[in-house]
Design an enzyme around this catalytic site. Structure first.
Site, PDB file in Angstrom:
ATOM      1  N   TYR A 166       0.810  -1.199   0.024  1.00 29.73           N
ATOM      2  CA  TYR A 166      -0.024   0.018   0.050  1.00 29.73           C
ATOM      3  C   TYR A 166       0.815   1.368   0.062  1.00 29.73           C
ATOM      4  CZ  TYR A 166      -3.247   3.586   1.481  1.00 29.73           C
ATOM      5  OH  TYR A 166      -4.227   4.653   1.697  1.00 29.73           O
ATOM      6  N   GLU A 206     -11.296   4.548   4.567  1.00 27.53           N
ATOM      7  CA  GLU A 206     -10.871   5.512   5.489  1.00 27.53           C
ATOM      8  C   GLU A 206     -11.931   5.531   6.896  1.00 27.53           C
ATOM      9  OE1 GLU A 206      -7.690   6.355   6.341  1.00 27.53           O
ATOM     10  OE2 GLU A 206      -6.475   6.379   4.296  1.00 27.53           O
ATOM     11  N   TRP A 246      -5.143   0.141  10.251  1.00 32.37           N
ATOM     12  CA  TRP A 246      -4.826   0.219   8.935  1.00 32.37           C
ATOM     13  C   TRP A 246      -4.811  -1.174   8.308  1.00 32.37           C
ATOM     14  CZ3 TRP A 246      -7.419   2.587   5.658  1.00 32.37           C
ATOM     15  CH2 TRP A 246      -6.994   2.597   4.193  1.00 32.37           C
TER      16      TRP A 246
END
Length: 181
Positions: free
Chosen positions: A20, A42, A50
């Site tokens: 990512y 998000e 995350w």
């Protein structure tokens, strides 16, 4: 606290964050559905790590019709219940509702601005404080941290990569909005 760049560069075993970081984080996005995807991911990250979201990203794409804004905007109660029972994603009613409602709000923005991206571009540049006010006025479930990460991750705010990170110059070559101001 170490930066995301330092974390990724020193934890090669964390391939989810590394990929990512090296291929998506901070890179400008042009496509409305990709921008919407990032916003919804998000929002779903709020209160979680995350890595949890990164591991479930493919499940999110499948569950949310590849983040097709128009499809999600048309979701009904059956779709809402399907999402709330899908163990492959975050089954939080507020977050599921936010995805559907925010898709509908983006449809309204597209009628006025032509696209979600053009809406973002028309408000750039702004301070994080002003962006946060704008997002809270326009969308649901968009607090300061969600707005900050969304804007950094899509190239509207600086800070995704430190200048000494090897990815920094790759991102700069893509001309993120914050760099061209």
């Amino acid at each position: 606290m170490t930066s995301y760049c330092e974390y990724c560069n020193s934890h090669a075993e964390d391939t989810f964050n590394k990929v990512y970081h090296e291929t998506q984080y901070g890179f400008p996005l042009q496509d409305d559905n990709l921008l919407f995807e990032r916003l919804i991911l998000e929002i779903n990250q709020a209160g979680l790590s995350w890595i949890t979201i990164l591991k479930k990203a493919d499940n999110f794409r499948a569950a949310y019709s590849l983040f097709d804004i128009d499809k999600i905007a048309s979701y009904d109660e059956t779709d809402r219940l399907r999402l709330l029972s899908d163990a492959g994603i975050i089954r939080n009613r507020l977050k599921v509702n936010a995805a559907i409602e925010n898709a509908r709000r983006i449809q309204v923005l597209r009628n006025e601005y032509g696209s979600f991206k053009r809406w973002l571009d028309s408000h750039h540049p702004q301070t994080l404080e002003n962006w946060t006010k704008l997002f809270k006025h326009t969308f649901v479930f968009t607090g300061g941290e969600i707005v900050k990460e969304f804007l950094m991750s899509t190239g509207y705010l600086p800070g995704a990569h430190t200048p000494d990170c090897p990815i920094y110059n790759i991102v700069i070559a893509e001309r993120p909005a914050w760099f061209t101001v």
